[in-house]
Design a protein around this motif. Sequence first.
Motif, PDB file in Angstrom:
ATOM      1  N   GLY A 151       0.828  -1.214   0.000  1.00 39.45           N
ATOM      2  CA  GLY A 151       0.000   0.000   0.000  1.00 39.45           C
ATOM      3  C   GLY A 151       0.855   1.255   0.000  1.00 39.45           C
ATOM      4  O   GLY A 151       0.601   2.209  -0.744  1.00 39.45           O
ATOM      5  N   LEU A 152       1.894   1.255   0.830  1.00 43.66           N
ATOM      6  CA  LEU A 152       2.747   2.443   0.921  1.00 43.66           C
ATOM      7  C   LEU A 152       3.533   2.633  -0.376  1.00 43.66           C
ATOM      8  O   LEU A 152       3.741   3.769  -0.830  1.00 43.66           O
ATOM      9  N   ALA A 153       3.950   1.532  -1.014  1.00 41.29           N
ATOM     10  CA  ALA A 153       4.677   1.635  -2.292  1.00 41.29           C
ATOM     11  C   ALA A 153       3.763   2.260  -3.352  1.00 41.29           C
ATOM     12  O   ALA A 153       4.182   3.148  -4.114  1.00 41.29           O
ATOM     13  N   GLN A 180       9.246  -0.935  12.720  1.00 42.42           N
ATOM     14  CA  GLN A 180      10.321  -1.897  12.453  1.00 42.42           C
ATOM     15  C   GLN A 180       9.878  -2.937  11.415  1.00 42.42           C
ATOM     16  O   GLN A 180      10.621  -3.249  10.493  1.00 42.42           O
ATOM     17  N   LEU A 181       8.662  -3.419  11.609  1.00 46.77           N
ATOM     18  CA  LEU A 181       8.119  -4.443  10.706  1.00 46.77           C
ATOM     19  C   LEU A 181       8.039  -3.904   9.282  1.00 46.77           C
ATOM     20  O   LEU A 181       8.476  -4.556   8.318  1.00 46.77           O
ATOM     21  N   CYS A 182       7.509  -2.681   9.142  1.00 44.78           N
ATOM     22  CA  CYS A 182       7.329  -2.101   7.803  1.00 44.78           C
ATOM     23  C   CYS A 182       8.674  -1.775   7.176  1.00 44.78           C
ATOM     24  O   CYS A 182       8.895  -2.039   5.988  1.00 44.78           O
ATOM     25  N   LEU A 183       9.581  -1.197   7.956  1.00 40.71           N
ATOM     26  CA  LEU A 183      10.868  -0.805   7.375  1.00 40.71           C
ATOM     27  C   LEU A 183      11.672  -2.028   6.956  1.00 40.71           C
ATOM     28  O   LEU A 183      12.293  -2.033   5.895  1.00 40.71           O
ATOM     29  N   ALA A 184      11.636  -3.074   7.762  1.00 41.63           N
ATOM     30  CA  ALA A 184      12.393  -4.281   7.397  1.00 41.63           C
ATOM     31  C   ALA A 184      11.836  -4.861   6.098  1.00 41.63           C
ATOM     32  O   ALA A 184      12.605  -5.240   5.196  1.00 41.63           O
ATOM     33  N   LEU A 193      12.113   3.025  -0.970  1.00 38.33           N
ATOM     34  CA  LEU A 193      10.797   3.025  -0.315  1.00 38.33           C
ATOM     35  C   LEU A 193      10.982   3.152   1.199  1.00 38.33           C
ATOM     36  O   LEU A 193      10.271   3.909   1.865  1.00 38.33           O
ATOM     37  N   ALA A 194      11.958   2.436   1.733  1.00 36.45           N
ATOM     38  CA  ALA A 194      12.219   2.522   3.177  1.00 36.45           C
ATOM     39  C   ALA A 194      12.587   3.954   3.552  1.00 36.45           C
ATOM     40  O   ALA A 194      12.120   4.481   4.574  1.00 36.45           O
ATOM     41  N   THR A 195      13.382   4.598   2.727  1.00 36.42           N
ATOM     42  CA  THR A 195      13.758   5.992   2.999  1.00 36.42           C
ATOM     43  C   THR A 195      12.524   6.891   2.962  1.00 36.42           C
ATOM     44  O   THR A 195      12.334   7.769   3.814  1.00 36.42           O
ATOM     45  N   TRP A 196      11.654   6.654   1.983  1.00 38.20           N
ATOM     46  CA  TRP A 196      10.414   7.453   1.858  1.00 38.20           C
ATOM     47  C   TRP A 196       9.527   7.259   3.091  1.00 38.20           C
ATOM     48  O   TRP A 196       9.003   8.221   3.650  1.00 38.20           O
ATOM     49  N   ILE A 197       9.408   6.011   3.517  1.00 40.06           N
ATOM     50  CA  ILE A 197       8.563   5.737   4.696  1.00 40.06           C
ATOM     51  C   ILE A 197       9.119   6.473   5.916  1.00 40.06           C
ATOM     52  O   ILE A 197       8.383   7.132   6.664  1.00 40.06           O
ATOM     53  N   THR A 198      10.438   6.379   6.096  1.00 42.07           N
ATOM     54  CA  THR A 198      11.052   7.045   7.247  1.00 42.07           C
ATOM     55  C   THR A 198      10.806   8.545   7.200  1.00 42.07           C
ATOM     56  O   THR A 198      10.502   9.171   8.224  1.00 42.07           O
ATOM     57  N   ALA A 199      10.921   9.133   6.001  1.00 42.75           N
ATOM     58  CA  ALA A 199      10.801  10.593   5.899  1.00 42.75           C
ATOM     59  C   ALA A 199       9.350  11.055   5.983  1.00 42.75           C
ATOM     60  O   ALA A 199       9.067  12.119   6.526  1.00 42.75           O
ATOM     61  N   ARG A 200       8.409  10.280   5.463  1.00 41.77           N
ATOM     62  CA  ARG A 200       7.046  10.788   5.291  1.00 41.77           C
ATOM     63  C   ARG A 200       6.014  10.205   6.246  1.00 41.77           C
ATOM     64  O   ARG A 200       4.976  10.830   6.466  1.00 41.77           O
ATOM     65  N   CYS A 201       6.254   8.999   6.740  1.00 44.27           N
ATOM     66  CA  CYS A 201       5.208   8.352   7.546  1.00 44.27           C
ATOM     67  C   CYS A 201       5.592   8.378   9.020  1.00 44.27           C
ATOM     68  O   CYS A 201       6.766   8.379   9.354  1.00 44.27           O
ATOM     69  N   THR A 202       4.579   8.381   9.876  1.00 43.73           N
ATOM     70  CA  THR A 202       4.868   8.316  11.309  1.00 43.73           C
ATOM     71  C   THR A 202       4.158   7.100  11.904  1.00 43.73           C
ATOM     72  O   THR A 202       3.155   6.629  11.376  1.00 43.73           O
ATOM     73  N   PHE A 203       4.729   6.621  13.003  1.00 47.74           N
ATOM     74  CA  PHE A 203       4.225   5.410  13.661  1.00 47.74           C
ATOM     75  C   PHE A 203       4.108   5.686  15.157  1.00 47.74           C
ATOM     76  O   PHE A 203       4.887   5.170  15.952  1.00 47.74           O
ATOM     77  N   ALA A 250       1.779  12.422  10.721  1.00 47.71           N
ATOM     78  CA  ALA A 250       2.170  12.880   9.382  1.00 47.71           C
ATOM     79  C   ALA A 250       1.654  14.302   9.173  1.00 47.71           C
ATOM     80  O   ALA A 250       2.339  15.135   8.572  1.00 47.71           O
ATOM     81  N   ASP A 251       0.468  14.596   9.659  1.00 47.68           N
ATOM     82  CA  ASP A 251      -0.063  15.962   9.648  1.00 47.68           C
ATOM     83  C   ASP A 251      -0.100  16.447  11.094  1.00 47.68           C
ATOM     84  O   ASP A 251      -0.963  16.036  11.869  1.00 47.68           O
ATOM     85  N   PRO A 252       0.830  17.342  11.470  1.00 45.73           N
ATOM     86  CA  PRO A 252       0.929  17.746  12.878  1.00 45.73           C
ATOM     87  C   PRO A 252      -0.364  18.360  13.421  1.00 45.73           C
ATOM     88  O   PRO A 252      -0.608  18.321  14.632  1.00 45.73           O
ATOM     89  N   LEU A 253      -1.195  18.896  12.537  1.00 45.57           N
ATOM     90  CA  LEU A 253      -2.447  19.497  13.013  1.00 45.57           C
ATOM     91  C   LEU A 253      -3.406  18.457  13.588  1.00 45.57           C
ATOM     92  O   LEU A 253      -4.335  18.796  14.323  1.00 45.57           O
ATOM     93  N   ASP A 254      -3.178  17.201  13.287  1.00 43.67           N
ATOM     94  CA  ASP A 254      -4.068  16.153  13.810  1.00 43.67           C
ATOM     95  C   ASP A 254      -4.028  16.088  15.339  1.00 43.67           C
ATOM     96  O   ASP A 254      -4.984  15.613  15.961  1.00 43.67           O
TER      97      ASP A 254
END
Length: 478
Positions: A151-153, A180-184, A193-203, A250-254
Amino acid sequence: MRALSQASLDELKAATPGKQASLQLPHYDRQQMAVGVVHLGLGAFHRAHQALVFDALLAKGDARWGVLGVGMHSTALADALAPQDGLYTVQVASAAGRRWQIAGAVRQTCVAAREPQQVIAAIAAPSTRWVTLTVTEKAYGPELATLLVKGLAARRAAGLGGLTLASCDNLTGNGHKLRQLCLAAAQQSDADLATWITARCTFPNSMVDRIVPAATLQHRADAAEATGLDDACALGTESFWEWVIERDFADPLDAGVLASAGVTVVDEVLPFEQAKLCMLNGSHTAIALMGAVMSLPTVADCVAHPDIHWYVHELMTGVMMPQLRRPDLPAYRDALLERFANPDLRHKVHQIASDSSLKIPLRWLGTVKARLASGQQVEPLAFASAVWMRYLLAEDDQGRPYAISDPLGDRLQALAQQHRGDAAGTVQAMLALPSVWGNALPANPQWTSRVTFWLERIQAVGVAGALSQLRAAQATSP
Ligand code: CS2
């Protein structure tokens, strides 16, 4: 009787134009709501918890919080909600009385195992902003990772922004585990994709709390009486709810948006998560195992038993609270004991006892290890561990059989039978399971001997008898 659906809800709204205190309806325009949340693990808990937070935001006029409810494997609930247009009735019961709410946030449903492409497309859809998860302890594996990473890809390929992915399962550091699960998994397929997830998504780590027993036909009958509509997906819960989440979106206003609906946004969720995992879930597991063997069907039945009530109070106060940092622990404990006693919940001990081999390490072991390391007593948890071993014989103290639902169930039951009547042999065989106990505990003589002691007592006088001996022993210990 008419079935619940958007059409029958509209008629009900027309018939009851004013707001009613005992029946809350979604008065917002459900056609206008966008799917902003993909929820994985559609079940009773999500519907009585986060979905009601999103419902409250929708009711405030923020149309971004519609939910795609995704069942992971089971099709029953997703397929029962579809003809009801995602609507369902929640009964909220506490000492103050009962009220009902028809919740409107679930816009669509599907099943990941059956319609994986629909889930992937939803994660990659422009309106989606969040993925929330209640997939249970056992689901944090490759299947989940593959789904999310696909989905993230697709989302990245579509040139869209990142998401907030909030694990709401009862795991320590649930957000970190999910990341960890998603990045691995992403690393394996595509390092960019891992770099994009780290930069754009939050967990964000997140603690969710509300006692939501499995739905029963009684809920359906009660809902029909309250609304005049037949709801195959009706369920019941308590009035208490809590959602504590880390300020990492991901959106700090949330942060402000969620806070406006009663969510607690904090910098560090750990003290809340630990207190809940130990005091609520850890007590739950102990209560459920005792109740199963003592033939007490629900949590409320258990805490009505004076020795179990004493036990839970003692477990929390004497053993768990000294390690915890949540503010005002005594009040938290007292509120928990009251919640457990709620007679309307009818929360079945066998539901909570399921998957205990996965729950014990998360709920008890941190406390056991911390206390053993500082030379302190662990009696209530040694007792509970012995009860688990007794529970695995799959029959109660009267010899009546029950079913055990656990991924390790067959193996555990075979071990219990093989060493039946031999406490030391049972404890040695059970503690040798590293996925439950880790590697250090089986080698700890204090732990081994206390669990063996209590299992011997249980074999001699039953769980109820051993529990009253524990109570007597604790009363005289320093
Ligand atoms: C319970 C939880 O079934 C279980 O293992 O301990 O579902 C518990 O009811 C919830 O975490 C309460 O928030």
